[in-house]
Each structure stands twice: as structure tokens, then as C-alpha cells.
Design a protein around this motif. Structure first.
Motif, PDB file in Angstrom:
ATOM      1  N   GLY A  83       0.797  -1.224   0.000  1.00 12.73           N
ATOM      2  CA  GLY A  83       0.000   0.000   0.000  1.00 12.73           C
ATOM      3  C   GLY A  83       0.824   1.265   0.000  1.00 12.73           C
ATOM      4  N   GLU A 125      -3.572  -2.159  -2.254  1.00 14.31           N
ATOM      5  CA  GLU A 125      -3.456  -2.802  -0.947  1.00 14.31           C
ATOM      6  C   GLU A 125      -3.429  -4.312  -1.150  1.00 14.31           C
ATOM      7  OE1 GLU A 125      -3.134  -1.443   2.067  1.00 14.31           O
ATOM      8  OE2 GLU A 125      -3.306   0.628   1.366  1.00 14.31           O
ATOM      9  N   ALA A 164      -8.280  -3.340   4.545  1.00 17.44           N
ATOM     10  CA  ALA A 164      -7.738  -2.561   3.428  1.00 17.44           C
ATOM     11  C   ALA A 164      -8.811  -1.631   2.868  1.00 17.44           C
ATOM     12  CB  ALA A 164      -7.215  -3.508   2.337  1.00 17.44           C
TER      13      ALA A 164
END
Lengths: 294, 400, 256
Positions: free
Chosen positions: B30, B91, B103
Motif C-alpha cells: 500500500g 493494498e 484494506a
């Protein structure tokens, strides 16, 4: 659906094949426990390294046999380094802290492998080519024979080491009492490091020899660690013979669970074994006592 | 995991073990947002993507991420959408439904995305639902479980052919070949369970009898016990339903147990890693999927062929390998979001974007031509599917 | 000329000054007793000499080689063997096996020896058993040879530990309260055994509370109090030393 005797044998063969791998893993857990009194949660990653390093060696053009031996040797070194660099400096911190450090090491090894080898599963060729052998109607692939033979060879080798060598005597002495071992002249620090190295070798051997059957990936360690731990506990932690018996019993139980119930519950077998042993028989199925550890 | 054991206090030990080993894959992809090289002054459109870059579905999620990166760069290089560059935030859910939900929450709360593309897997997609509902953010899933669009949610769309379309297609193909006694082996994860339920439901209509019904867990490394039970049932053919790396073990295991029955599967098995992993065991394996693997199936004079070959060429040029069906699903998901963004007037909001996605009409992607409606958030039909066979380690169209 | 020469040994644990600038000598083939009130630092001195603890400063020269800085097993290999106040036996082994363990690590040279030279190893094994029997006889524990060490009463465990230490053929034997838990008769036997051990050429340094035993066997005594040496000399002089009497007053004065 009716099951023939060949089918039953096939379940047994599958149970023995998995059991041999669990036995090697359980031996790794038990050796470290015997010499240190701690559970090494990085054991599963040793398994992963065996398979992944062998596969990486093959991918780099190294012959299979050499790749496997090098993978086992490298993982032995990793085992020693885990002890020397991560655990020994924190020796005085005590059991729980050391166990948590092994968890940290397992994370480190796993993410390292992910970065080094990528996330994909890898295949390793069978050690010897050939058609499956028929034993009483059950078909056993040559690699499964490799698994059994190498697991037994490792078990025998370890027994010889443990029973009849000075190092084995030193390891047994450490498993009973570190201070007692020291005052008869045992280098306990070296024994502890070697037991981690041996645990690495056993895990890596298991990982490399089974990779042609199961494939391998950077994340296979956790599941195998759980199985090996359950097997070691089943056999009585710290007892090498128990670890081997525990491994095979767990493999056969799993195979039986799939045969009688469903594949969904296969992994549950190890968990149930863990819980039952922890609650009812902490000394394992062979009923031997733990050394005065922890 | 065993439900019976979960209540026990001693399960803490197990939890510690699992936590120890599983947490290692928390290496987040991420934060790697990249607006591309656009020279526009307008605010970027932010889109979140939740994919499985690790775990069982890593082999699916990674090509998905690559396809989206490719398309993002192409669009931003051409001035973005309505002058807005597109910023994509990836993510990794580690093939874990709980991490997928976390996420989604992070993308919504911290990044303020307009839409979420994801997840790779069915269970992960379903786990995100509560998050998107709470925030009213549209979600375009790349997973093939029927449940995703059967349990219609105004916010959730789907690009692959769901099991309710693929399963009958495969069952009918098997019946046509005279393979009516079928053994089923499916995984206990979201996609496998979803497919399994539909196989059981649709088999009678297709004229197929299920003679053995086995399951395994995602991550299992040994299928020989399940296959031994299947062998004992003497089926005409074996149908496996899963989307992970375990498929190769099933194909290999059958060969090792001397089982010569034909093996069938679904789109989840259209992966090169399956062929590599299963080796000889993959030969003759038949599965249903969209046309991207052999683009001539689109018909060389169609719009779909043009779209697909353009995508295949640019993907191959960038990554040195041809895209698989999962890359195709991701391409389509991104295409749907971009197409909808283009049709929005004024400032883009998640609500406006949702409405625009639902109005998608005749949009030609690589998985098919998408037309969504308030009642249908999948928009594909059986006509997008073909049956493949593995021959000499490659996919060929199976003549029917 | 002394076999063990301790100079300026000093050790603090946090705020506690356990051993202060301690110096003394142990002469070859003598028995030296290290005595002092409880908490005087006697066991700490043993730990410092045998590598279980590091001193903050000071030296301990054994047969012209420095002991300080060595690890416990290295100290053993130099010929300096100790026992603990709380005995550290291999509880799951028999008494004989414990004594053999003390010997084994000196006997077999290489790890692979067992496999390659099996006949020689067997011969070695026979010799070891003979020697173990001899050691056990010398300490009067031969009738317990096949009992599990873990099952023995406290006093006997002490003696087994002495036997195991002796089996390692030490040049210097450090015994930490060998008579604790023994009855009068057993203590007398131990006193005889210690003198016989000395007469075989072994040097002994013992920490002991039983003043009867100390006075009977010691050639020399060093007395410490709060980590500091307060007296050193032959038993007859130590018994009359005012500083010693004062240090012991009210504690174990009745034993002096």
C-alpha cells in the motif's frame, strides 16, 4: 461407495508420506526444546527455506542433488545464525522472550524469502523419474519413497548421534540440566547452536524432499510448523523417538480423517491433537517426562 | 480451522503459532500511489485496488495489479480522464478476508477513494461489503463467486463470469461428452464453496450424477487421500472447483494414483503456474474461461478481438509475458471505472460514480461486453465462454 | 609456589558489593577452606573462578594460566571442577551414569569415534566403569550405583556430585558445602574421603559451614565477611582470630 484394500493401503501410504515429513519437523522442534527448553517457532521457515532454496538453485542451473544439499547446508547455517545472532544475546531474558524472538525470526525469514524469491509457488523435479510403484494395489510414487527413506535415514543418523557420540552425550546432558552439563565440561552454548543448526537441517531436508510432490512457496512454513509442533507435542516434547512416532501418528490420523469424514477437517486434526495433548497428556503419548526445563 | 476447537482456552497456543507465521506476510504494497506523468493541473481521481499479492491467490492478484498499472499509465500518459490524472492506491489482502476488510476501510477513511476495485477472491470481496456499504463507495470485484452479484448490492459490481454462468456451461460440456458420473473436488474457500453449491444444484438439470464429493482446504499440500476416495467411486470424470495453487496437486496426484479419467475445471485454473506445477498431469485438462487465452475465439473481425489483442500486445511488451484471464478481469474492472468516470458531469463523487457504473452499456472489454442494470451487476452471458484443453503445455480450444 | 593464585577479585551486583578486592592462594595438594557467615560471598567466589560469573576486576591464575574470562566448560578442561550448593545432577540417570558422565567428555576424542573405533570405545567404556566404581567406593556410595540420582536423599546427592566431579580427574576441586544435609557418621566418612582425595594429588578448595569438618580436614583457611578477606591461616590460628570471632558472633558462633 465401497473401499477396497488397495484404497485403504493408499490412505496408509499417504499418511506415512505426510507422517515422515511431520516426523522430521517434530524432530527439529524437539531437539531445540531438549537443549533450550523453548519452542522454536521459526522451525516452519526452515522447512520453507529447504524447498525454496533448492528450487532457486535449480532455477540457477545447479544440478538437483547439489541444490538440495546446498539448501540443507544453507538452512543449517540459518539455524545456527538464528541462535547466535538473535537468541544468544537475549539469553538472560528468559523463556517467553526467547520464544517471541523465534516468532520474530520466522517473520523475518518469511518476508526475506518473499522478497528474494517472489510470491509464486515453485515446483521441484522428482529426485528420480519413473512410474509409481504398486504395493498391494496402492500406487506409491518414487518421490514418496525418497521421503520415507530420507526421513528414516535422518532419524537413524540422529539416533546414532544422540546415543553414541560425544556430541550426542553433550546434547543429552544439556537436555537434563545446563549447569550439570557445564560442570562436566560441556560447551552448552555450542550445543544449543548446533541443535538449532540440526533443526535447520531437518526442516530443510523435509522441505526439499517433499517439494517435488507438493510444490513450495515462501508461505508454506506456518502450516508445516503447526503440524510439526503438534507431532512433537504428541510424541512428548524433548523426546526424539516420540517425535518420530508422533509424526507418523499425526500423518495417519489426518489420512484417516479424510477417509472417514472429509478433507475439510484434515487440518483440524493437528489442532485437535494439540489441544487434547495440551489438556490431557502434556507429557505426550509415550508418557515420558520432560527434563527439568523452563 | 476447526470450529470445535476454537472455543478452547488452550487455542491461544495455536493462535500464537499462526500469528507468528502468518503475520510475516504483512508486507504491505500500500501507499505506493503514483499519479503517473500527467501534466494536468486538475485534482487526481483516486481509485483503491485490493488484490491478493501474497497467500493462496497471489498468482491471481499479481497479474491483476500489473494490468491495472499498465492501464493507469496509459490513461495518464494521454491526459487522464476528463483532464484528471488517475491515482491508484494498491493494498495487499494476503488472501485473507479480514485483511481485505481492513484494506477497504483504510482506502475509504484515509485515502478517500472514489471507488474500490477488488478483491481477487470471493470471500475477500464479500468481507469488504460492510465497509463499502457504510461509506457508499462503489466496488468492482474481480472474483467469480456467484454470491457477489446474486446477493445484489447496489454498490457492488463484478467483472468475471460468475459460477452461476460457468458451472452449467462446464456441466453441459461434460454431459455432451458422455461423462455423466462425475466426482467433484472443491476447496473450502469462498470461490470453491460457491462453485460447489452451484454444481450440486445444477448437476441434475445437466444430466450429470455426482458420485463422489470431496473437499480440501486452501493451502493443502497433499490431495492423495481425497483422490483415493474419488478413485474408489469410479467416476467417468473429475470436476475440480478452486482458484488456487492446489489445482496442480490434484492434476499431479491423479496421474500418480493411476487415474486416467478426464479432469475438468473452471476459469480459476487458467493459469500458467498450473501447467508448470502439474507437468504431465495437466495434459488433457479441460476448463471453461473467457476468450483472452486464445483471442481468435472472439472472431478476428470483432471489436472484442481488437480490444483484447491491443491489451495483450501492450501487456506482453511491458512485462515479457502474455496476460492471463485474471489480468483480463482487472483490465475490465479498471475499464468500467474509467468509462464511468468519463460520463460523470461536474465533480466526481462515489455516489455519482456508482450511478454511472450501473449505467454501463455495451462496453467491450476482454472478458466480454458489459451491460449493467439495477438488476444485473455482472452483465455477462454464457456466450463469452469457451472450453479450453491443455495440450503440450499450452491452451488450445477444445472442439465441441 | 601456589596452584591457584587469586588477586584483587572484585564483583558488584547492582548496589551489592559481593566480593571486594579478594586475594588468596591455594597450594598444591592441600585442602583450603573458604568460610564466612551467610551471605559473605563464598558461592560468588566459586562462580567467579569457574566462569559462571565475570568479575569486575581481578585475576585468578591456575597453574600459570588465567581462569578469568574462560567459559565454564573451558575451566573444566583446565582441570578445575566444581560442585554446586544446590546439587546439579542428571536426575534421570543412575548414580553410576552420573559418575560416568563426568568422565565421558574427557574420554572420547571425536564425534565420529564411536562409529569408527567401536572396539577401542568399548575398551574405554570398560575402563571407565572400573574407574567409576573406584571413585564411588572411595566416597562410600557404591551401593547406590544403580539408583536414579533423582530419587536420592539430599545429602547423598551432594556426595554423588563430588564423585562426578572427581571422575573428571581434576587438578583442583571446588566443593560448595559438601557436608550439608549429611548426618554425623556420613560427615566423618566425607572427611576421610576428602583427605584421601587430597592424598591422591588433588588440590581442594571447599566452602563449608560445618566447622568440625573444616577444622579436621583443612590445611589452611581463608575467612571472608561481606566479600572482604578478614583472616587467612592454619585452622588453629583462625579459631583464635578476634576478627573471625566477631564476624561469627550471634550467627553461627556456637559452631566455632
Amino acid at each position: 461407495m465401497s473401499m477396497s484394500s488397495a484404497d485403504v493401503l493408499q490412505f496408509v501410504a499417504s499418511g506415512l508420506q505426510n507422517g515422515a515429513i511431520y516426523a522430521l519437523m517434530a524432530l527439529g522442534f524437539t531437539l531445540v526444546f531438549a537443549s533450550t527448553g523453548i519452542i522454536n517457532f521459526a522451525q516452519g521457515e526452515f522447512f520453507m527455506l529447504g524447498g525454496m532454496l533448492a528450487a532457486a538453485g535449480m532455477a540457477a542451473g545447479v544440478p538437483l542433488g547439489v541444490s538440495v544439499l546446498a539448501a540443507v547446508a544453507a538452512t543449517t547455517l540459518v539455524g545456527c545464525l538464528v541462535e547466535r545472532l538473535a537468541l544468544r544475546p537475549a539469553r538472560s531474558a528468559g523463556g517467553l522472550a526467547l520464544v517471541i524472538i523465534t516468532i520474530g525470526c520466522s517473520m523475518l525469514i518469511k518476508s526475506g524469502a518473499r522478497h528474494l524469491f517472489g510470491p509464486d509457488e515453485r515446483a521441484l523435479p522428482a529426485f528420480t523419474a519413473g512410474e509409481p510403484l504398486s504395493v498391494g494395489g496402492a500406487l506409491i510414487e518414487p518421490q514418496a519413497v525418497w521421503v520415507l527413506v530420507l526421513a528414516l535415514a535422518a532419524a537413524v543418523g540422529l539416533t546414532v548421534l544422540y546415543r553414541w557420540t560425544k556430541m550426542g552425550l553433550a546434547m543429552r546432558a544439556c537436555s537434563i540440566s545446563h549447569d550439570a552439563a557445564r560442570i562436566v565440561g560441556v560447551d552448552t552454548a555450542r550445543v544449543v547452536m548446533l541443535s538449532f543448526g540440526l533443526a535447520g537441517a531437518l526442516g530443510a531436508l523435509a522441505g526439499a524432499v517433499v517439494a517435488p510432490i507438493t510444490q513450495t512457496a515462501y508461505d508454506v512454513g506456518a502450516r508445516m510448523g503447526l503440524k510439526g509442533f503438534a507431532a512433537a507435542l504428541l510424541g512428548g516434547l524433548g523426546d526424539p523417538v516420540g517425535a518420530i512416532v508422533g509424526g507418523f501418528v499425526l500423518g495417519l490420523l489426518e489420512s484417516g480423517a479424510v477417509a472417514v469424514v472429509s478433507g475439510t477437517y484434515k487440518d483440524a486434526v493437528a489442532l485437535v491433537v494439540l489441544l487434547v495433548v495440551l489438556v490431557l497428556r502434556p507429557q505426550g503419548i509415550l508418557g515420558r517426562h520432560l527434563g527439568e526445563k523452563l | 480451522m476447526s470450529r470445535s476447537g476454537a472455543r478452547w482456552g488452550a487455542a491461544l497456543v495455536v493462535a500464537a503459532l499462526l500469528a507468528g507465521a502468518v503475520a510475516g506476510c504483512g508486507a504491505k504494497e500500500g501507499g505506493g500511489s503514483d499519479a503517473g506523468s500527467g501534466t494536468t493541473q486538475k485534482e487526481p481521481y483516486r481509485v483503491g485496488v485490493v488484490v491478493s499479492l501474497t497467500g493462496t491467490y497471489a498468482g491471481l492478484g499479481i497479474p491483476e495489479k500489473k494490468a491495472i498499472e499498465l492501464q493507469r499509465d496509459a490513461i495518464n500518459a494521454n491526459g487522464g480522464v476528463n483532464g484528471h490524472p488517475i491515482e491508484v492506491i494498491f493494498e495487499d489482502d494476503a488472501t485473507d478476508p479480514a485483511k481485505a476488510a481492513a484494506a477497504a476501510s483504510k482506502l475509504i477513511e484515509q485515502d478517500g477513494v472514489l471507488a474500490i476495485i477488488g478483491a481477487t477472491g470471493t470471500a475477500q470481496t464479500m468481507a469488504m461489503r460492510a465497509e463499502v456499504q457504510r461509506a457508499g463507495v462503489p466496488q468492482v470485484s474481480m472474483a467469480g463467486g456467484s454470491v457477489i452479484t446474486d446477493q445484489l448490492d447496489p454498490l457492488v459490481f463484478q467483472t468475471p463470469w460468475p459460477n452461476r454462468i460457468v458451472v452449467p456451461f462446464v456441466l453441459k460440456a461434460m454431459a455432451r461428452k458422455g461423462l455423466t458420473k462425475v466426482a467433484v473436488i472443491s476447496d473450502s474457500g469462498g470461490y470453491g464453496k460457491d462453485g460447489h453449491a452451484i454444481i450440486v444444484k445444477e448437476a441434475p438439470a445437466a444430466g450429470v450424477t455426482i458420485v463422489a464429493d470431496e473437499t480440501f482446504n486452501p493451502g493443502d499440500t497433499d490431495m492423495s487421500s481425497q483422490l483415493t476416495k474419488i478413485r474408489a467411486a469410479k467416476p467417468d470424470a473429475v470436476l475440480m472447483w478452486n482458484a488456487g495453487k492446489e489445482a496442480a496437486l490434484i492434476a499431479k496426484g491423479m496421474k500418480q494414483l493411476g487415474m486416467t479419467q478426464p479432469l475438468f475445471g473452471g476459469p480459476g485454473n487458467g493459469r500458467k503456474e498450473f501447467i508448470q506445477g502439474a507437468g504431465d498431469g495437466a495434459e488433457g485438462f479441460r476448463f471453461a474461461a473467457g476468450k483472452i487465452l486464445v483471442p481468435s475465439a472472439y472472431g478476428t473481425d470483432t471489436e472484442a478481438y481488437k480490444v483484447a489483442t491491443e491489451f495483450i500486445d501492450s501487456y506482453t511488451a511491458k512485462y515479457g509475458e502474455s496476460p492471463d484471464i485474471f489480468a483480463g478481469h482487472a483490465y475490465d474492472a479498471f475499464l468500467i471505472v474509467v468509462d464511468a468516470l468519463k460520463r460523470i458531469e461536474g465533480d466526481a463523487t462515489p455516489a455519482k460514480l456508482r450511478d454511472a457504473i450501473e449505467q454501463t452499456k455495451g462496453l467491450v472489454g476482454v472478458g466480454g461486453t458489459f451491460t449493467y442494470s439495477p438488476q444485473d451487476h455482472n452483465g455477462l452471458t454464457e456466450s463469452e465462454l469457451v472450453l479450453y484443453r491443455v495440450e503440450n503445455g499450452a491452451w488450445v480450444l477444445d472442439e465441441q | 609456589m601456589s596452584l591457584l593464585r587469586v588477586r584483587g577479585l572484585d564483583k558488584r551486583f547492582g548496589g551489592v558489593h559481593a566480593v571486594r578486592d579478594l586475594s588468596f592462594d591455594v597450594h598444591p595438594q592441600t585442602i583450603k577452606a573458604l568460610i564466612g557467615p551467610n551471605g559473605a560471598g563464598k558461592s560468588t567466589v566459586f562462580n567467579l573462578l569457574t566462569g559462571f560469573e565475570r568479575p569486575d576486576s581481578g585475576s585468578a591464575t591456575f597453574a600459570d594460566a588465567e581462569l578469568i574470562g574462560l567459559r565454564p566448560h573451558e575451566v573444566v578442561r583446565r582441570g578445575v571442577v566444581r560442585t554446586f550448593q544446590e546439587s546439579r545432577l542428571f536426575d534421570s540417570m543412575t548414580v553410576e551414569e552420573n559418575v560416568l558422565a563426568g568422565m565421558h567428555l574427557r574420554l572420547r576424542a571425536s564425534m565420529l569415534g564411536a562409529a569408527v573405533r567401536a572396539p577401542r570405545v568399548r575398551a574405554e567404556e570398560r575402563e571407565a566403569r572400573v574407574e567409576a566404581a573406584h571413585v564411588m567406593r572411595m566416597l562410600g556410595i557404591e551401593r547406590h550405583a544403580h539408583r536414579k540420582a533423582g530419587d536420592l536423599p539430599h545429602g547423598l546427592r551432594r556426595v554423588v556430585e563430588v564423585a562426578r566431579a572427581l571422575a573428571a580427574r581434576p587438578k583442583l576441586l571446588l566443593l560448595d558445602e559438601p557436608a550439608a544435609g549429611l548426618d554425623g557418621r556420613e560427615t566423618e566418612d566425607l572427611a576421610d574421603a576428602l583427605l584421601r582425595i587430597r592424598d591422591t594429588g588433588v588440590t581442594l578448595l571447599i566452602v563449608e559451614h560445618d566447622m568440625g569438618l573444616v577444622m579436621e580436614v583443612s590445611d589452611e583457611i581463608v575467612v571472608i565477611d561481606q566479600g572482604r578477606k578478614i583472616a587467612e591461616g592454619p585452622p588453629l590460628l583462625i579459631q583464635k582470630d578476634p576478627a573471625v570471632l566477631e564476624a561469627y558472633l550471634g550467627e553461627v558462633g556456637d559452631r566455632v
